[in-house]
Motif scaffolding. Sequence first.
Motif, short mmCIF file in Angstrom:
data_model
loop_
_atom_site.label_atom_id
_atom_site.label_comp_id
_atom_site.label_asym_id
_atom_site.label_seq_id
_atom_site.Cartn_x
_atom_site.Cartn_y
_atom_site.Cartn_z
N GLN A 434 -23.73 -69.82 -41.98
CA GLN A 434 -23.22 -70.69 -43.02
C GLN A 434 -24.33 -71.55 -43.62
OE1 GLN A 434 -20.05 -70.40 -44.27
NE2 GLN A 434 -20.23 -68.63 -42.92
N VAL A 462 -6.16 -69.15 -35.73
CA VAL A 462 -6.70 -70.40 -36.25
C VAL A 462 -6.66 -71.48 -35.18
CG1 VAL A 462 -6.30 -72.26 -37.91
CG2 VAL A 462 -6.18 -69.88 -38.66
N TYR A 466 -9.72 -74.09 -33.55
CA TYR A 466 -9.70 -75.55 -33.47
C TYR A 466 -9.66 -76.05 -32.03
CZ TYR A 466 -9.47 -76.19 -38.47
OH TYR A 466 -9.80 -76.22 -39.80
N THR A 474 -19.21 -82.23 -39.21
CA THR A 474 -19.65 -81.45 -40.36
C THR A 474 -21.10 -81.02 -40.14
OG1 THR A 474 -20.30 -83.46 -41.52
CG2 THR A 474 -18.08 -82.62 -41.94
N ASP A 579 -17.09 -78.52 -42.82
CA ASP A 579 -16.47 -78.71 -41.52
C ASP A 579 -16.93 -77.63 -40.55
OD1 ASP A 579 -13.93 -79.94 -39.96
OD2 ASP A 579 -13.97 -77.77 -39.70
N GLU A 582 -14.44 -74.92 -39.77
CA GLU A 582 -14.29 -74.03 -40.91
C GLU A 582 -15.46 -73.06 -41.00
OE1 GLU A 582 -11.82 -73.74 -43.09
OE2 GLU A 582 -10.60 -75.30 -42.17
N LEU A 585 -14.64 -70.31 -38.66
CA LEU A 585 -13.58 -69.47 -39.23
C LEU A 585 -14.16 -68.50 -40.25
CD1 LEU A 585 -10.56 -71.88 -39.84
CD2 LEU A 585 -10.53 -69.77 -38.51
N ALA A 586 -15.02 -69.00 -41.12
CA ALA A 586 -15.63 -68.14 -42.14
C ALA A 586 -16.48 -67.04 -41.49
CB ALA A 586 -16.47 -68.98 -43.10
#
Length: 613
Positions: A434, A462, A466, A474, A579, A582, A585-586
């Motif tokens: 990322q 998901v 978490y 972040t 985040d 996130e 997740l990506a």
Amino acid sequence: MIPRWTRTLAILSLLAGCATPQPAPYRLTIAHLNDVHSHLDAEPITLPLRDADGTRRPVSLSHGGFARAASAIAAIRAAEPNVLALHAGDALTGDLYFNLNDGRADAALMNTVCFDAMTLGNHEFDHGDGGLKRFLDALGEGPCHTPVLSANVRFGPDSPLNPTTAPGAVQPATVLTRGGQRIGVIGLTVADKTQHASRPDPGTTFADEATSAQTQIDRLRAQGVDKIVLLSHLGYEREQALATALDGVDVIVGGDSHTLLGPATLADRALTPAGPYPTVAHDSHGRTVCVVQAWQYAYAVGELTVDFDAAGNVLRCGGQPWLLLGDDPHRNGQPVSDADRAAILADLAASGALRVIAPDARTEAVLAPYRTAREAFGAKVVARAAEDLCLRRVPGTRLDPSRSTLGDACDRLPRVIAHGGDVQQRVADAFLRQGRRFGGADIALVNGGGVRVDLPQGEIRVRDVYALLPFRNTLVRLTLSGAEIKATLEDALAPVLDPAIRSSGGYPYAAGLRWHVDLNQPRGARFARLEIEREGQWQPLDPAAQYQLIVSDFLADGGDRYATLATIRGARRIDIGLDYAEAFLAYLQALPDAMLTPPDDGDYSTWGVVDLR
């Protein structure tokens, strides 16, 4: 004439008949829980258990869940006359239940148990003093009014929990009465770890644990309280050492290190305990101290029994952990046969710690609306794990041997011992990917304690992401030299190896960088053969060259004692704002066939390790 010896026997007999009978020992029972981390639902576990032909074969069951823990505590209270129910901290942070409602679900369930006291763990401070106050307010809305304790927290002048603003919200100690006997309970929060690896408000500090505890012990004993329980969140190893430093403590009910204690028979069932339950230590004057902990995630409830003499001295430490299981043994999704079920239940009973117990219905009802909201948010499948991806903070066998929720299947896996956690490595990979998408990056760095759970083989949803990355962090890009990168690694490892701290959460994992580490060397000489990946090729890290590093804002701010990173400011720091959950997740969604696998041996950042001797 009556012989002299006959007269003597008669006199002794008469005196014996007049002697004051000795009082029976006073027995205190403590039901205790620690490090739940918002894991409120039951979870699956697979154990090698004996079936009808006497062979150990893998059997899956449900285990844990807060409602099952509530049921166990209720059973202990019903069976024994003098019971304290204690929570040793880290109720919060670790699952979507917390992320979705700031701990209200945790507070609501705790209010179905009515703990007699709770101490503050480091993770109670993860969202600052304001986040802690919101949790305490929610806890106070129920009928229980559980005393929340910490003898060594010093809330800053601007903290919403400063005693001038919130008097009595957090107390150093409390006195409880059972069976006509007063018991002092003192709270203790791990100081260095909370200060540097959580997020208390500026100005909130933590005093020395031993000094704070001894001050409260002396105060309570001066009031005539002769039974002292230290409700501690320091970790098993440090709590044993603390016992020897104190004068007058009787019991230490601990947390923080997620330590499984119990009988050696658990090892036959792929749950190797780190020590006996209870562990017997001695205070600075040689008096017996009972030390206990109850694993993690509401998987277990400890039942400690302590016998005291009339002077308040410990005569005996006893009891056992309850490792909480469901009455649902199955293989390959199918219930086992009646004959196998009977043999499996008999094997569980023979373990001395594994208990089949139904969840408490009232607690389940309170949880139901929170569960509905959580399932709606977390149900989406984003990837699959090709095999178990294991959690481990520190490679080797000495410093973090029982971290995995999957037991020996991960804890004793050779690649985990050699390289550390699979999941931490994959999270570092995700951050690097990322970072390269959002402006470029050479290396990503993750602290091992920032990644919280294993990813078992199968679907990844998901909610699992978490639970894996539960903090509100972040990503940040830092520009720093190779020399500063090496200094950062040394920063990270120092508290792991310092006997006075022993905080494993800072152990580093990287993507785009690898090293050999010798855990026996002095600071500055522990990392060697540092190599950076360039276009698929590994080359030595250049101390003078500049590199772009992706980390969480927590580490960039110096969390987990990453002191060098906190000096990177101005144009050398860019807050990406993505985040970190996130980002993972990506990463999962971009995997070929959405399939996550463990790294190859050469892709772990800890390429080689010399274990602590």
